[in-house]
Motif scaffolding. Structure first.
Motif, PDB file in Angstrom:
ATOM      1  N   GLU A   1      -5.596   5.069  -0.628  1.00  0.00           N
ATOM      2  CA  GLU A   1      -6.938   4.652  -1.058  1.00  0.00           C
ATOM      3  C   GLU A   1      -6.897   3.715  -2.257  1.00  0.00           C
ATOM      4  O   GLU A   1      -7.902   3.099  -2.588  1.00  0.00           O
ATOM      5  CB  GLU A   1      -7.787   5.880  -1.359  1.00  0.00           C
ATOM      6  N   ASP A   2      -5.753   3.614  -2.922  1.00  0.00           N
ATOM      7  CA  ASP A   2      -5.616   2.709  -4.064  1.00  0.00           C
ATOM      8  C   ASP A   2      -5.550   1.262  -3.591  1.00  0.00           C
ATOM      9  O   ASP A   2      -5.223   0.976  -2.434  1.00  0.00           O
ATOM     10  CB  ASP A   2      -4.355   3.040  -4.861  1.00  0.00           C
ATOM     11  N   GLU A   3      -5.838   0.349  -4.500  1.00  0.00           N
ATOM     12  CA  GLU A   3      -5.707  -1.081  -4.204  1.00  0.00           C
ATOM     13  C   GLU A   3      -4.233  -1.398  -3.938  1.00  0.00           C
ATOM     14  O   GLU A   3      -3.346  -0.796  -4.554  1.00  0.00           O
ATOM     15  CB  GLU A   3      -6.196  -1.912  -5.390  1.00  0.00           C
TER      16      GLU A   3
ATOM     17  N   SER B   1      -0.738   7.105  -1.525  1.00  0.00           N
ATOM     18  CA  SER B   1      -2.003   6.829  -2.228  1.00  0.00           C
ATOM     19  C   SER B   1      -2.704   5.658  -1.532  1.00  0.00           C
ATOM     20  O   SER B   1      -3.006   4.648  -2.168  1.00  0.00           O
ATOM     21  CB  SER B   1      -1.744   6.533  -3.707  1.00  0.00           C
TER      22      SER B   1
ATOM     23  N   LEU C   1      -0.689  -2.867  -4.357  1.00  0.00           N
ATOM     24  CA  LEU C   1       0.050  -3.156  -5.587  1.00  0.00           C
ATOM     25  C   LEU C   1       0.847  -4.446  -5.412  1.00  0.00           C
ATOM     26  O   LEU C   1       1.641  -4.556  -4.463  1.00  0.00           O
ATOM     27  CB  LEU C   1       0.993  -1.985  -5.872  1.00  0.00           C
TER      28      LEU C   1
ATOM     29  N   GLU D   1       0.883  -1.164   0.000  1.00  0.00           N
ATOM     30  CA  GLU D   1       0.000   0.000   0.000  1.00  0.00           C
ATOM     31  C   GLU D   1       0.919   1.212   0.000  1.00  0.00           C
ATOM     32  O   GLU D   1       1.710   1.403   0.922  1.00  0.00           O
ATOM     33  CB  GLU D   1      -0.879   0.013   1.251  1.00  0.00           C
TER      34      GLU D   1
END
Length: 172
Positions: A110-112, A108, A114, A104
């Motif tokens: 809030e993004d899925e 960012s 990676l 995470e």
């Protein structure tokens, strides 16, 4: 007195061995390029895989081989990294553990997560003296678990064939 052979321990479902470890990467983890050093991630992978192997085998398990590790994306300082592991396959005393590492991004959140790395490790269950001991079978529960089990058998066959070929070459 008649000796009775000991029965194999009952199998455990794949989900029994699942383990997740998480940590935030810090400045002490980086290489000269400013990203997390591959060795730091390799140790993290080995730690989570060892926990899954110990959970499944019910005791001490040691790393015998790292079959494959693939780094897909760099990890940065501040990233919250999660390593997910499970036992994919079991033999008499050995186990293959699959590991998936995701990050995470700190900037960012809030993004899925990676995907950053995957790995396959082989562990051997050992007793207090360090001798191999039997492990219970793993029982795949889902089609995904079945796929991982079959692919682990392929990796094992390749590992053993490579070992035999090298030994044959050295004997000449």
């Amino acid at each position: 007195m008649t000796e009775h052979p000991t029965a194999a321990p009952p199998g455990k479902p794949t989900s029994y061995s699942r383990v997740t470890l998480s940590r935030i990467m810090t400045a002490v983890d980086v290489n000269l390029y400013g990203t997390v050093h591959g060795g730091v991630l390799m140790k993290f992978v080995d730690d989570v895989a060892g926990a899954a192997a110990a959970r499944h085998s019910g005791g001490t398990a040691v790393t015998a081989a790292i079959d494959e590790i693939v780094f897909a994306e760099p990890v940065r300082v501040g990233d919250l990294v999660h390593a997910h592991a499970q036992v994919n396959w079991t033999g008499h005393s050995s186990m293959e553990v699959g590991v998936r590492v995701v990050a995470e991004r700190w900037d960012s959140a809030e993004d899925e997560p990676l995907p950053v790395a995957t790995a396959y490790l082989v562990f051997v269950a050992v007793d207090v003296g360090g001798a191999p001991r039997s492990v219970r079978p793993v029982l795949p529960e889902t089609p995904e678990d079945e796929r991982r089990f079959r692919e682990a058998e392929i990796r094992r066959a390749h590992r053993l064939a490579r070992r035999r070929a090298i030994q044959a070459h050295r004997a000449t």
